[in-house]
Design a protein around this motif. Structure first.
Motif, PDB file in Angstrom:
ATOM      1  N   MET A   1       0.359  -0.124  -1.889  1.00  0.00           N
ATOM      2  CA  MET A   1      -0.841   0.826  -2.131  1.00  0.00           C
ATOM      3  C   MET A   1      -2.067   0.324  -1.149  1.00  0.00           C
ATOM      4  N   GLU A   2      -1.982   1.294   0.046  1.00  0.00           N
ATOM      5  CA  GLU A   2      -3.305   0.841   0.837  1.00  0.00           C
ATOM      6  C   GLU A   2      -3.751   2.136   1.200  1.00  0.00           C
ATOM      7  N   LYS A   3      -5.101   2.327   1.108  1.00  0.00           N
ATOM      8  CA  LYS A   3      -5.976   3.340   1.492  1.00  0.00           C
ATOM      9  C   LYS A   3      -6.698   2.950   3.015  1.00  0.00           C
ATOM     10  N   THR A   4      -6.882   4.121   3.780  1.00  0.00           N
ATOM     11  CA  THR A   4      -7.626   3.956   4.805  1.00  0.00           C
ATOM     12  C   THR A   4      -8.723   4.536   5.014  1.00  0.00           C
ATOM     13  N   PHE A   5      -9.955   4.071   5.411  1.00  0.00           N
ATOM     14  CA  PHE A   5     -11.065   4.853   5.562  1.00  0.00           C
ATOM     15  C   PHE A   5     -11.580   4.883   7.281  1.00  0.00           C
ATOM     16  N   GLY A   6     -11.298   5.843   7.757  1.00  0.00           N
ATOM     17  CA  GLY A   6     -11.395   5.703   9.224  1.00  0.00           C
ATOM     18  C   GLY A   6     -10.484   4.418   9.871  1.00  0.00           C
ATOM     19  N   MET A   7     -11.288   3.451  10.247  1.00  0.00           N
ATOM     20  CA  MET A   7     -10.746   2.506  10.857  1.00  0.00           C
ATOM     21  C   MET A   7     -10.362   1.124  10.061  1.00  0.00           C
ATOM     22  N   VAL A   8     -11.062   1.313   8.825  1.00  0.00           N
ATOM     23  CA  VAL A   8     -11.179   0.330   7.851  1.00  0.00           C
ATOM     24  C   VAL A   8     -10.079   0.349   6.908  1.00  0.00           C
ATOM     25  N   ARG A   9      -9.341  -0.764   6.587  1.00  0.00           N
ATOM     26  CA  ARG A   9      -8.252  -0.552   5.785  1.00  0.00           C
ATOM     27  C   ARG A   9      -8.625  -1.542   4.363  1.00  0.00           C
ATOM     28  N   VAL A  10      -8.452  -0.774   3.271  1.00  0.00           N
ATOM     29  CA  VAL A  10      -8.707  -1.136   2.048  1.00  0.00           C
ATOM     30  C   VAL A  10      -7.452  -1.317   1.486  1.00  0.00           C
ATOM     31  N   SER A  11      -6.887  -2.494   1.163  1.00  0.00           N
ATOM     32  CA  SER A  11      -5.948  -2.872   0.827  1.00  0.00           C
ATOM     33  C   SER A  11      -5.747  -3.287  -0.594  1.00  0.00           C
ATOM     34  N   LYS A  12      -5.251  -2.711  -1.478  1.00  0.00           N
ATOM     35  CA  LYS A  12      -4.990  -3.137  -2.928  1.00  0.00           C
ATOM     36  C   LYS A  12      -3.714  -3.413  -3.380  1.00  0.00           C
ATOM     37  N   ARG A  13      -3.165  -4.336  -2.996  1.00  0.00           N
ATOM     38  CA  ARG A  13      -1.521  -4.535  -3.171  1.00  0.00           C
ATOM     39  C   ARG A  13      -1.517  -5.080  -4.536  1.00  0.00           C
ATOM     40  N   LYS A  14      -0.297  -4.804  -5.038  1.00  0.00           N
ATOM     41  CA  LYS A  14       0.080  -5.188  -6.335  1.00  0.00           C
ATOM     42  C   LYS A  14       0.570  -6.610  -6.373  1.00  0.00           C
ATOM     43  N   PRO A  15       0.159  -7.225  -7.517  1.00  0.00           N
ATOM     44  CA  PRO A  15       0.548  -8.843  -7.519  1.00  0.00           C
ATOM     45  C   PRO A  15       2.264  -8.703  -7.105  1.00  0.00           C
ATOM     46  N   LEU A  16       2.733  -9.766  -6.704  1.00  0.00           N
ATOM     47  CA  LEU A  16       4.189  -9.996  -6.188  1.00  0.00           C
ATOM     48  C   LEU A  16       5.138  -9.759  -7.382  1.00  0.00           C
ATOM     49  N   ARG A  17       4.484 -10.258  -8.849  1.00  0.00           N
ATOM     50  CA  ARG A  17       5.388 -10.211  -9.875  1.00  0.00           C
ATOM     51  C   ARG A  17       5.584  -8.710 -10.230  1.00  0.00           C
ATOM     52  N   GLU A  18       4.808  -8.078 -10.167  1.00  0.00           N
ATOM     53  CA  GLU A  18       4.761  -6.587 -10.392  1.00  0.00           C
ATOM     54  C   GLU A  18       5.867  -6.051  -9.419  1.00  0.00           C
ATOM     55  N   GLU A  19       5.771  -6.115  -8.212  1.00  0.00           N
ATOM     56  CA  GLU A  19       6.556  -5.710  -7.277  1.00  0.00           C
ATOM     57  C   GLU A  19       8.195  -6.247  -7.545  1.00  0.00           C
ATOM     58  N   VAL A  20       8.158  -7.456  -7.634  1.00  0.00           N
ATOM     59  CA  VAL A  20       9.636  -7.868  -8.086  1.00  0.00           C
ATOM     60  C   VAL A  20      10.165  -7.362  -9.234  1.00  0.00           C
ATOM     61  N   TYR A  21       9.444  -7.139 -10.474  1.00  0.00           N
ATOM     62  CA  TYR A  21       9.613  -6.477 -11.433  1.00  0.00           C
ATOM     63  C   TYR A  21       9.931  -5.225 -11.340  1.00  0.00           C
ATOM     64  N   GLU A  22       9.243  -4.351 -10.759  1.00  0.00           N
ATOM     65  CA  GLU A  22       9.759  -2.923 -10.321  1.00  0.00           C
ATOM     66  C   GLU A  22      10.715  -2.732  -9.660  1.00  0.00           C
ATOM     67  N   SER A  23      10.992  -3.636  -8.778  1.00  0.00           N
ATOM     68  CA  SER A  23      12.394  -3.537  -7.912  1.00  0.00           C
ATOM     69  C   SER A  23      13.602  -3.862  -8.625  1.00  0.00           C
ATOM     70  N   LEU A  24      13.391  -4.903  -9.366  1.00  0.00           N
ATOM     71  CA  LEU A  24      14.203  -5.156 -10.229  1.00  0.00           C
ATOM     72  C   LEU A  24      14.723  -4.044 -11.224  1.00  0.00           C
ATOM     73  N   LYS A  25      13.880  -3.670 -11.849  1.00  0.00           N
ATOM     74  CA  LYS A  25      13.702  -2.678 -12.981  1.00  0.00           C
ATOM     75  C   LYS A  25      14.602  -1.557 -12.474  1.00  0.00           C
ATOM     76  N   LYS A  26      14.019  -0.930 -11.061  1.00  0.00           N
ATOM     77  CA  LYS A  26      14.622   0.101 -10.573  1.00  0.00           C
ATOM     78  C   LYS A  26      16.112  -0.106 -10.196  1.00  0.00           C
ATOM     79  N   SER A  27      16.421  -1.329  -9.728  1.00  0.00           N
ATOM     80  CA  SER A  27      17.758  -1.764  -9.514  1.00  0.00           C
ATOM     81  C   SER A  27      18.761  -1.570 -10.757  1.00  0.00           C
TER      82      SER A  27
END
Lengths: 228, 228
Positions: A1-27
């Motif tokens: 999840m990244e948002k870009t305001f002009g040349m400024v990148r505002v990064s709001k990454r999910k925690p790794l555990r959430e990413e692993v969870y979602e990926s495994l769940k989807k699989s």
DNA sequence: ATTATGTATACTGTATCCAGAAGTCTCTTA
DNA sequence: TAAGAGACTTCTGGATACAGTATACATAAT
């Protein structure tokens, strides 16, 4: 999840555990990980290129969702379902989903009703065209919308957790003989009863709908067409 | 948890995360940790004299149970309930517990029926003696036994999770005017209908029982006698 | 007085390491 | 050959360390 305001990148990454969870769940939901498949912290961590910690936390979360179970010899396995499990889960689903449909009938607004109607209309149109992928999607969306109208966040969450157990069977459900037509007919009747503000009727229609779904899954399991 | 076989000690200690979870859960259920109380990993870890890891895992589990919620500024807090939450949760409980009672009526054996009857008899006896502690315990036990007879492990688990939310209110529930007597009367009626194998009647009795409980809790909250 | 900047503090998320448990395999002895 | 002991492997649970983020507070600049 990244948002870009002009040349400024505002990064709001999910925690790794959430990413692993979602990926495994989807699989799991999409059948890429089969029932019984063993999952080990270190292996997943190596595959993904991260440490064990977020993998472990993802596993614990999947365990609490009852999507995986802990193995006595270490590791986890994707959950399998016995016939008894299927009966049990559909029973609970029936209680929850019929209650949600009852509430939805009390609370639903005319614009939501017409959205539901649109889904049923589109389903009939897709049936004529033989567009089965579209039908599966619309079927899911109808139920999502229906339950969302119950205005009970916790109830929706619970229902979705139970629906997830058989997510990978939804195609088999609808592809069963007459499955698509019956489903559309059911939805049409539910819609009618909701328009007429008959919550008890909707409740019963949802129960029957789920009872039918359960029988189909049990039959398909018996015929070895799907694995539990 | 230790077992001793002669001089041989077989130690099967629970993981720390389970011990922290259970301890925190109990403190929440029994009101030692008040609604809104903030919990921080490091603090609990220091108090207990362990590392953060098992504390964190216990927190995640409590979060999944909806007994704590994550604070934006870090840490977790013991969950508070709005009136809307009370309505929502009792609605779901009603759906689940009435379904469990329905199943229990189908499955229950005569020996279990007589155990239930014994609980009601003891309740009446304790009411005469004014033994309120005993009554509270018997009330809980009646419901435990009733739902256990439904033979659905997942359903029991779910129900107990929902019952836990108001565990600390059970005393207030029963101490409300006429609470003890009404509760015993309800249980007596449920028992009668179960003996007569009328699952739909039992189902309705449980719904009404819970509706009454909800009204009492809402009233007590309004009067400021209990905090949400 | 107000605003901007820097620093300290409090917390989380993740990586790494260590110790222990359980299971399997190999070697030795009776 | 069978049983027992030891070594090895595989995995988990927990501890510790480090880096990042958010917030609060102090100080400097306007």
């Amino acid at each position: 999840m990244e948002k870009t305001f002009g040349m400024v990148r505002v990064s709001k990454r999910k925690p790794l555990r959430e990413e692993v969870y979602e990926s495994l769940k989807k699989s799991i939901l999409y059948g890429k990980l089969k029932a019984g498949q063993r999952l080990v912290e270190e292996q997943i961590a190596n595959q993904v290129g991260i440490s064990r910690t977020p993998v472990r936390e993802a596993f614990y979360k999947l365990e609490r969702d009852d999507l995986v179970r802990r193995l006595p010899k270490g590791g986890f396995a994707v959950r399998e379902f016995t016939r008894e499990d299927v009966e049990e889960i559909f029973g609970i689903r029936s209680a929850l989903e019929s209650y949600a449909a009852y509430l939805a009938t009390l609370h639903i607004t005319p614009d939501k009703l017409s959205t539901l109607e649109k889904k049923v209309d589109e389903s009939e149109s897709a049936l004529k065209k033989g567009d089965h992928e579209k039908l599966i999607q619309l079927h899911t969306e109808f139920h999502d919308l229906l339950y969302k109208a119950c205005k009970s966040k916790k109830l929706i969450e619970l229902i979705n957790n139970f629906r997830d157990y058989f997510f990978r069977y939804r195609s088999a459900l609808l592809h069963a003989p007459g499955g698509f037509q019956t489903s559309i007919t059911d939805h049409r009747q539910m819609l009618k009863a909701m328009k007429e503000k008959k919550p008890r009727v909707v409740e019963k229609l949802v129960r029957d709908h789920l009872e039918r779904g359960k029988e189909i899954i049990l039959r398909e399991i018996s015929k070895g067409r799907v694995t539990p």
